[in-house]
Design an enzyme around this catalytic site. Structure first.
Site, short mmCIF file in Angstrom:
data_model
loop_
_atom_site.label_atom_id
_atom_site.label_comp_id
_atom_site.label_asym_id
_atom_site.label_seq_id
_atom_site.Cartn_x
_atom_site.Cartn_y
_atom_site.Cartn_z
N GLY A 34 45.50 29.12 32.34
CA GLY A 34 45.94 30.50 32.39
C GLY A 34 46.39 30.88 33.79
O GLY A 34 46.46 30.05 34.70
N VAL A 35 46.66 32.16 33.99
CA VAL A 35 47.22 32.66 35.24
C VAL A 35 46.14 33.38 36.05
O VAL A 35 45.27 34.02 35.49
CB VAL A 35 48.39 33.62 34.96
CG1 VAL A 35 48.95 34.20 36.24
CG2 VAL A 35 49.49 32.90 34.19
N GLY A 36 46.21 33.26 37.37
CA GLY A 36 45.33 34.03 38.23
C GLY A 36 44.56 33.19 39.23
O GLY A 36 44.74 31.97 39.32
N ASN A 37 43.70 33.86 39.97
CA ASN A 37 42.98 33.20 41.05
C ASN A 37 42.02 32.12 40.56
O ASN A 37 41.88 31.06 41.18
CB ASN A 37 42.20 34.23 41.87
CG ASN A 37 43.11 35.05 42.74
OD1 ASN A 37 44.31 34.80 42.81
ND2 ASN A 37 42.55 36.05 43.40
N GLU A 39 51.86 27.34 29.56
CA GLU A 39 52.81 28.45 29.47
C GLU A 39 53.51 28.70 30.79
O GLU A 39 54.72 28.91 30.84
CB GLU A 39 52.07 29.74 29.08
CG GLU A 39 51.45 29.74 27.73
CD GLU A 39 50.64 31.00 27.52
OE1 GLU A 39 50.77 31.60 26.45
OE2 GLU A 39 49.88 31.40 28.43
N ILE A 55 37.54 38.54 29.70
CA ILE A 55 36.92 39.76 30.20
C ILE A 55 35.41 39.66 30.07
O ILE A 55 34.67 40.02 30.97
CB ILE A 55 37.47 40.98 29.44
CG1 ILE A 55 38.93 41.24 29.85
CG2 ILE A 55 36.62 42.22 29.70
CD1 ILE A 55 39.60 42.34 29.08
N GLY A 78 48.80 33.72 25.15
CA GLY A 78 48.76 32.45 24.46
C GLY A 78 47.38 31.84 24.36
O GLY A 78 47.22 30.72 23.86
N LYS A 104 33.32 44.57 38.97
CA LYS A 104 33.08 45.90 39.55
C LYS A 104 31.85 45.91 40.46
O LYS A 104 30.93 46.73 40.32
CB LYS A 104 32.91 46.96 38.44
CG LYS A 104 34.14 47.17 37.57
CD LYS A 104 35.24 47.90 38.31
CE LYS A 104 36.41 48.21 37.39
NZ LYS A 104 37.52 48.88 38.10
#
Length: 506
Positions: free
Chosen positions: A268-271, A293, A363, A387, A407
C-alpha cells in the site's frame, strides 16, 4: 507541441481548457484519468469548476458525477469539491476538501473494490458515461495515445464515453512510450477467457491506449507536474513495523513456504509501506518482484540497488523529488517496470495465480481479526477501500500494518470490536504494529484474540483488552466461539467521541 500531437485529425481539435469544458454539461457522468496524484488532467477540472461557479452564481444547478481510477489530487477532487460541482464520486478519494463534502452528505460516494470499478462500468451498473477526460504524454500520427504516469481505468473510460477530451501534457516524459502494457482482449460474461499473464514481467498487451477519433471533441495542451504528496520522514514506529515484517518473511522462507527471493510483493501507500520497503532494501533479500497498484519512491530505491528486479503497477505515487528523479533517469528504468490497466493490476485471478505477499494499512483491527480500512469511529469516511480488498482476499499471504495507537495515544488501533469491517476474519492472516506481529493463520477467533492482544496492542490498552475478553467469556459461556459483551463492544469508540480518548478516565 507538434511533436506531441502528430495526428492531423486531432491537431485540428486543439483548444483552450475553457472551450473544452463547454462540452461537459450539468448532470454528466465524467470519467477522468488519474490514480493517486499521477496522470490526472491538469486544466479541465479547474475549467469545469469555474463553469460550475458561473452557473451557481446565476442560480442554476451544475454538478457532475466523477469517476476515476482512484484518488486524484487537489487540482481535480479539491477544486471540484470546493466549487460544489460534484454530485457522485467513485471509487476512491483522499482529498480533504472532498472528504468533508462526502462526510457532510453533499457528495454521494461509492466505494467499490478497485478491480470492480471498470467492470461495473462495462456491466452498465452506473449508467452511461457521457465524457472521458484523459491525460496522455503524446498522440501518435495514427491517433494512438501514449499514456502518462498512470493507466488506471483510462482504457474503459475511452471505450465507454460518448465524448472524449484529451489533455496532452508535455511535462510528462515523451520517453514514456514503451512503459505501458494495455490489455485489450477482455470480454464480458459469459464469454470471458483466462488472462494469459503468468509472470510479473510478462507483457500481454500493447504500449498504447486506443481512442475512436470521431469521439474526440477537444484536445488541450498542458504543461504541469503531477501533484503528489511528499512522504514524511519514516518514524520509529514505522521502522519497527518494517523490521517485524522482514523478520517474518525470513521465518516463512526458513519454513519452506516461499523461495529465498520471496513471492511477488504488493504494498500500500504511505510511510509504513515505505518503511517496509526500506527494511527489505536493508535485508539480505534480492531479486524480488512487485505486482502492485502504486510505485512509490521506496520501490525506485529497490530497483536502483537491485533488491527489486521488476515492478508492475497501474500508477506512480512518487513524491516531487521522486518524480524528478524518475523523469531525469527514465531510461535506466526501461525494462524494469510496467504500468497496466487497473482491471489487470488488481485482478483477483492474477493476484491468486502469482501468489502475492500483500501488505496494506488499516485504521483499526479488532481482537478477532476483523479490519477496518475506511471509516473513523464507524461513520466518517477516510479514503476508501481502494485495492486492499482485491489483494487481501486473493493473496498467498496478507498483512495489515499500523502503529498501535493514533492521535497521540488517545486511540487504540486494536479494539474489542471494529467499528466498521472491510476485511473479515476469514481473510485476514497477519496483523502488525510496532509492538509486534500476530500470525493468525490456523487460529480460531478465541485463540486469535490472545495473540493479537499479546503481540500488537499498546501497553496502555493491553490490560483493558484482555479484561474485556475474560469478562466476555465468563458472561457468555455458551457463546465462546467469538465472545463479546454487546453493551461494551463499541464503548471504546463512544468514549472517544464523548471525551476525546479511548482510555478510561480515573
Amino acid at each position: 507541441m507538434s511533436e506531441r500531437i502528430s495526428c492531423s485529425v486531432l491537431q485540428n481539435k486543439v483548444m483552450s481548457a475553457e472551450q473544452a469544458a463547454t462540452f461537459i454539461q450539468a448532470g454528466d457522468r465524467v470519467g477522468m484519468s488519474g490514480f493517486t496524484g499521477a496522470g490526472c488532467p491538469k486544466e479541465l477540472p479547474t475549467a469545469i469548476a469555474e463553469r460550475a461557479k458561473a452557473h451557481h452564481a446565476r442560480g442554476d444547478e451544475f454538478r457532475i458525477d466523477l469517476w476515476t481510477g482512484a484518488s486524484t489530487s487537489p487540482v481535480v477532487d479539491g477544486v471540484l469539491a470546493e466549487a460544489h460541482a460534484l454530485n457522485r464520486r467513485l471509487p476512491y478519494a483522499s482529498d480533504p476538501t472532498l472528504r468533508r463534502a462526502i462526510n457532510s452528505g453533499e457528495v454521494d460516494y461509492l466505494d467499490p473494490h478497485l478491480s470492480h470499478s471498470a467492470q461495473h462500468m462495462w456491466f452498465g451498473f452506473y449508467g452511461n458515461l457521457d465524457v472521458a477526460v484523459i491525460e496522455v504524454a503524446a498522440i501518435l500520427p495514427d491517433g494512438r495515445l501514449v499514456p502518462s504516469s498512470s493507466v488506471g481505468n483510462n482504457k474503459t473510460w475511452l471505450d465507454q464515453a460518448d465524448k472524449v477530451i484529451i489533455e496532452v501534457n508535455d511535462w510528462q516524459p515523451r520517453a514514456f512510450e514503451g512503459f505501458h502494457d494495455v490489455y485489450y482482449k477482455t470480454a464480458l460474461p459469459p464469454h470471458r477467457q483466462p488472462i494469459p499473464l503468468t509472470q510479473v514481467d510478462q507483457l500481454i498487451g500493447e504500449p498504447y491506449l486506443r481512442v475512436d477519433l470521431d469521439k474526440v471533441v477537444a484536445v488541450v495542451e498542458t504543461h504541469a507536474p503531477d501533484r503528489n504528496s511528499p512522504f514524511a520522514p519514516i518514524d520509529a514506529a514505522s521502522t519497527a513495523i518494517g523490521e517485524h515484517v522482514v523478520d517474518f518473511l525470513r521465518h516463512e522462507v526458513a519454513a519452506g513456504r516461499m523461495p529465498a527471493s520471496l513471492l511477488p510483493i504488493q504494498s500500500g501507500v504511505g510511510n509504513v509501506a515505505n518503511a517496509v520497503l526500506a527494511g527489505l532494501g536493508n535485508s539480505e533479500f534480492n531479486g524480488l518482484s512487485a505486482y502492485t497498484e502504486v510505485l512509490q519512491d521506496g520501490m525506485l530505491d529497490l530497483l536502483d540497488d537491485g533488491t527489486l528486479a521488476f515492478a508492475s503497477a497501474t500508477s506512480f505515487g512518487l513524491s516531487d523529488l521522486g518524480a524528478e528523479r524518475f523523469n531525469r533517469d527514465i531510461e535506466k528504468y526501461r525494462g524494469k517496470l510496467v504500468l497496466r490497466a487497473e482491471e489487470i493490476s488488481n485482478h483477483p485471478e492474477l493476484i491468486r495465480r502469482l501468489g502475492l505477499i500483500c501488505m496494506n494499512g488499516m485504521i483499526e483491527a479488532d481482537i478477532y481479526g476483523h479490519v477496518n480500512s475506511t471509516h473513523v469511529m464507524g461513520s466518517q469516511m477516510m479514503n476508501g477501500i481502494g485495492g486492499s480488498g482485491d489483494f487481501t482476499r486473493n493473496a498467498f499471504l496478507n498483512m495489515f500494518l499500523s502503529p498501535s495507537t493514533a492521535k497521540n495515544g488517545s486511540i487504540s488501533t486494536i479494539v474489542p470490536m471494529a467499528s466498521h469491517v472491510d476485511h473479515t476474519e476469514h481473510d485476514v492472516m497477519v496483523i502488525v504494529t510496532e509492538q509486534g506481529l500476530a500470525d493468525l493463520r490456523g487460529l480460531s477467533p478465541r485463540r486469535r484474540a490472545r495473540v493479537v492482544i499479546e503481540n500488537c496492542a499498546h501497553p496502555d490498552y493491553k490490560d483493558a483488552l484482555l479484561d474485556y475478553v475474560e469478562r466476555a467469556e465468563k458472561a457468555r459461556p455458551n457463546a465462546l466461539h467469538t465472545p463479546h459483551l454487546l453493551d461494551e463492544a463499541l464503548s471504546w469508540h463512544q468514549r472517544f467521541v464523548d471525551t476525546g480518548t479511548m482510555q478510561k478516565q480515573a
